[in-house]
Design a protein around this motif. Structure first.
Motif, PDB file in Angstrom:
ATOM      1  N   ALA A  74     -46.747 -52.230  95.516  1.00  0.00           N
ATOM      2  CA  ALA A  74     -47.287 -53.523  95.762  1.00  0.00           C
ATOM      3  C   ALA A  74     -48.860 -53.416  95.919  1.00  0.00           C
ATOM      4  O   ALA A  74     -49.511 -54.375  94.859  1.00  0.00           O
ATOM      5  N   ALA A  75     -49.348 -52.381  96.286  1.00  0.00           N
ATOM      6  CA  ALA A  75     -50.752 -52.287  96.342  1.00  0.00           C
ATOM      7  C   ALA A  75     -51.390 -52.010  95.008  1.00  0.00           C
ATOM      8  O   ALA A  75     -52.499 -52.436  94.707  1.00  0.00           O
ATOM      9  N   MET A  76     -50.610 -51.376  94.231  1.00  0.00           N
ATOM     10  CA  MET A  76     -51.301 -50.736  92.845  1.00  0.00           C
ATOM     11  C   MET A  76     -51.013 -51.671  91.832  1.00  0.00           C
ATOM     12  O   MET A  76     -51.589 -51.613  90.807  1.00  0.00           O
ATOM     13  N   TYR A  77     -49.760 -52.342  92.025  1.00  0.00           N
ATOM     14  CA  TYR A  77     -49.417 -53.339  90.805  1.00  0.00           C
ATOM     15  C   TYR A  77     -49.810 -54.965  91.216  1.00  0.00           C
ATOM     16  O   TYR A  77     -50.460 -55.520  90.602  1.00  0.00           O
ATOM     17  N   ALA A  78     -49.335 -55.352  92.210  1.00  0.00           N
ATOM     18  CA  ALA A  78     -49.353 -56.692  92.696  1.00  0.00           C
ATOM     19  C   ALA A  78     -50.690 -57.155  93.150  1.00  0.00           C
ATOM     20  O   ALA A  78     -51.192 -58.229  92.722  1.00  0.00           O
ATOM     21  N   VAL A  79     -51.220 -56.357  93.976  1.00  0.00           N
ATOM     22  CA  VAL A  79     -52.721 -56.784  94.516  1.00  0.00           C
ATOM     23  C   VAL A  79     -53.734 -57.177  93.792  1.00  0.00           C
ATOM     24  O   VAL A  79     -54.199 -58.228  93.656  1.00  0.00           O
ATOM     25  N   PRO A  80     -53.955 -56.182  92.576  1.00  0.00           N
ATOM     26  CA  PRO A  80     -54.974 -56.287  91.653  1.00  0.00           C
ATOM     27  C   PRO A  80     -54.806 -57.511  90.852  1.00  0.00           C
ATOM     28  O   PRO A  80     -55.683 -58.344  90.478  1.00  0.00           O
ATOM     29  N   GLN A  81     -53.537 -57.983  90.364  1.00  0.00           N
ATOM     30  CA  GLN A  81     -53.267 -58.972  89.720  1.00  0.00           C
ATOM     31  C   GLN A  81     -53.423 -60.503  90.579  1.00  0.00           C
ATOM     32  O   GLN A  81     -54.020 -61.333  89.971  1.00  0.00           O
ATOM     33  N   ILE A  82     -53.195 -60.228  91.753  1.00  0.00           N
ATOM     34  CA  ILE A  82     -53.447 -61.326  92.461  1.00  0.00           C
ATOM     35  C   ILE A  82     -55.097 -61.658  92.604  1.00  0.00           C
ATOM     36  O   ILE A  82     -55.445 -62.720  92.744  1.00  0.00           O
ATOM     37  N   LEU A  83     -55.817 -60.565  92.840  1.00  0.00           N
ATOM     38  CA  LEU A  83     -57.069 -60.473  93.026  1.00  0.00           C
ATOM     39  C   LEU A  83     -58.055 -61.247  92.112  1.00  0.00           C
ATOM     40  O   LEU A  83     -58.962 -62.021  91.697  1.00  0.00           O
ATOM     41  N   VAL A  84     -57.253 -60.755  90.666  1.00  0.00           N
ATOM     42  CA  VAL A  84     -57.667 -61.186  89.386  1.00  0.00           C
ATOM     43  C   VAL A  84     -57.423 -62.626  89.189  1.00  0.00           C
ATOM     44  O   VAL A  84     -58.230 -63.501  88.955  1.00  0.00           O
ATOM     45  N   ARG A  85     -56.034 -62.992  89.257  1.00  0.00           N
ATOM     46  CA  ARG A  85     -55.895 -64.399  89.164  1.00  0.00           C
ATOM     47  C   ARG A  85     -56.252 -65.340  90.145  1.00  0.00           C
ATOM     48  O   ARG A  85     -56.831 -66.403  89.801  1.00  0.00           O
ATOM     49  N   ASP A  86     -56.095 -65.011  91.351  1.00  0.00           N
ATOM     50  CA  ASP A  86     -56.365 -66.000  92.478  1.00  0.00           C
ATOM     51  C   ASP A  86     -58.044 -66.045  92.764  1.00  0.00           C
ATOM     52  O   ASP A  86     -58.443 -67.053  93.381  1.00  0.00           O
ATOM     53  N   SER A  87     -58.374 -64.801  92.955  1.00  0.00           N
ATOM     54  CA  SER A  87     -59.953 -64.913  93.551  1.00  0.00           C
ATOM     55  C   SER A  87     -60.954 -64.728  92.346  1.00  0.00           C
ATOM     56  O   SER A  87     -62.092 -64.471  93.169  1.00  0.00           O
ATOM     57  N   GLY A  88     -60.481 -64.428  91.054  1.00  0.00           N
ATOM     58  CA  GLY A  88     -61.548 -64.572  90.156  1.00  0.00           C
ATOM     59  C   GLY A  88     -62.215 -63.225  90.125  1.00  0.00           C
ATOM     60  O   GLY A  88     -63.221 -63.073  89.428  1.00  0.00           O
ATOM     61  N   TRP A  89     -61.681 -62.125  90.606  1.00  0.00           N
ATOM     62  CA  TRP A  89     -62.154 -60.806  90.601  1.00  0.00           C
ATOM     63  C   TRP A  89     -62.075 -60.187  88.999  1.00  0.00           C
ATOM     64  O   TRP A  89     -61.429 -60.716  88.376  1.00  0.00           O
ATOM     65  N   SER A  90     -63.056 -59.405  88.501  1.00  0.00           N
ATOM     66  CA  SER A  90     -62.885 -58.848  87.420  1.00  0.00           C
ATOM     67  C   SER A  90     -62.052 -57.733  87.455  1.00  0.00           C
ATOM     68  O   SER A  90     -61.828 -57.192  88.564  1.00  0.00           O
ATOM     69  N   VAL A  91     -61.605 -57.306  86.288  1.00  0.00           N
ATOM     70  CA  VAL A  91     -60.578 -56.219  86.508  1.00  0.00           C
ATOM     71  C   VAL A  91     -61.449 -54.963  86.586  1.00  0.00           C
ATOM     72  O   VAL A  91     -60.754 -53.937  87.599  1.00  0.00           O
ATOM     73  N   LEU A  92     -62.519 -54.718  86.262  1.00  0.00           N
ATOM     74  CA  LEU A  92     -63.451 -53.812  86.529  1.00  0.00           C
ATOM     75  C   LEU A  92     -63.784 -53.646  88.053  1.00  0.00           C
ATOM     76  O   LEU A  92     -63.977 -52.573  88.688  1.00  0.00           O
ATOM     77  N   ALA A  93     -64.007 -54.912  88.631  1.00  0.00           N
ATOM     78  CA  ALA A  93     -64.461 -55.025  90.216  1.00  0.00           C
ATOM     79  C   ALA A  93     -63.183 -54.500  90.979  1.00  0.00           C
ATOM     80  O   ALA A  93     -63.265 -53.601  91.905  1.00  0.00           O
TER      81      ALA A  93
END
Length: 160
Positions: A74-93
């Motif tokens: 969950a931490a390595m797969y889902a959390v980054p997707q949620i941060l990019v999609r919902d929080s507007g973070w870049s993939v690099l960030a």
């Protein structure tokens, strides 16, 4: 064998798998688990030895490992997707924020493996468990302490 259908089921949406394939994978998961159990019961030196799967300590450790694996996934797969999609973070960030933890985990797992192999391994594991419990308790108490203050806290909605 049972791990493959599980991983594909979790990633089925991202992979764009059709519904019949997802249903087949869902059916294959318990069938592969049942086949592994049946084989281990009937063959003394099967893929998973009978003595191992009847050991209650191993079974508890395996169940714990499954939970840890699910949390890491969950931490390595889902959390980054949620941060990019919902929080507007870049993939690099996201990658930059997760990289130090990944490096620390890789280094510390090697160190812990060497330390727990020695005579003080049980004590080290007990200390790590207590430290983890303390960190968890502190993180749970943190938002409650901050919410009583007049300023914004972690759980508050962003101000506009």
């Amino acid at each position: 064998m049972a791990d493959e259908p599980t991983g594909l089921l979790i990633q089925s949406f991202a992979l764009g798998l059709p519904v019949p394939v997802v249903v087949a994978l869902a059916a294959a998961l318990p069938a592969s688990l049942a086949g592994t159990v049946r084989r281990a019961r009937t063959v003394q030196n099967a893929f998973v030895p009978r003595a191992l799967i009847t050991d209650s300590t191993f079974v508890r450790a395996a169940v714990t490992g499954i939970g840890v694996y699910a949390g890491l996934f969950a931490a390595m797969y889902a959390v980054p997707q949620i941060l990019v999609r919902d929080s507007g973070w870049s993939v690099l960030a996201v990658g930059g924020r997760m990289l130090p933890g990944a490096v620390a985990g890789a280094v510390l797992s090697r160190v812990a493996g060497r330390l727990t192999a020695g005579p003080g391994g049980s004590r080290l594991l007990a200390v790590v468990a207590l430290a983890t419990a303390g960190a968890l308790a502190a993180s749970l108490a943190g938002p409650a302490r901050r919410s009583s203050s007049s300023g914004p806290h972690w759980g508050s909605p962003p101000s506009r």
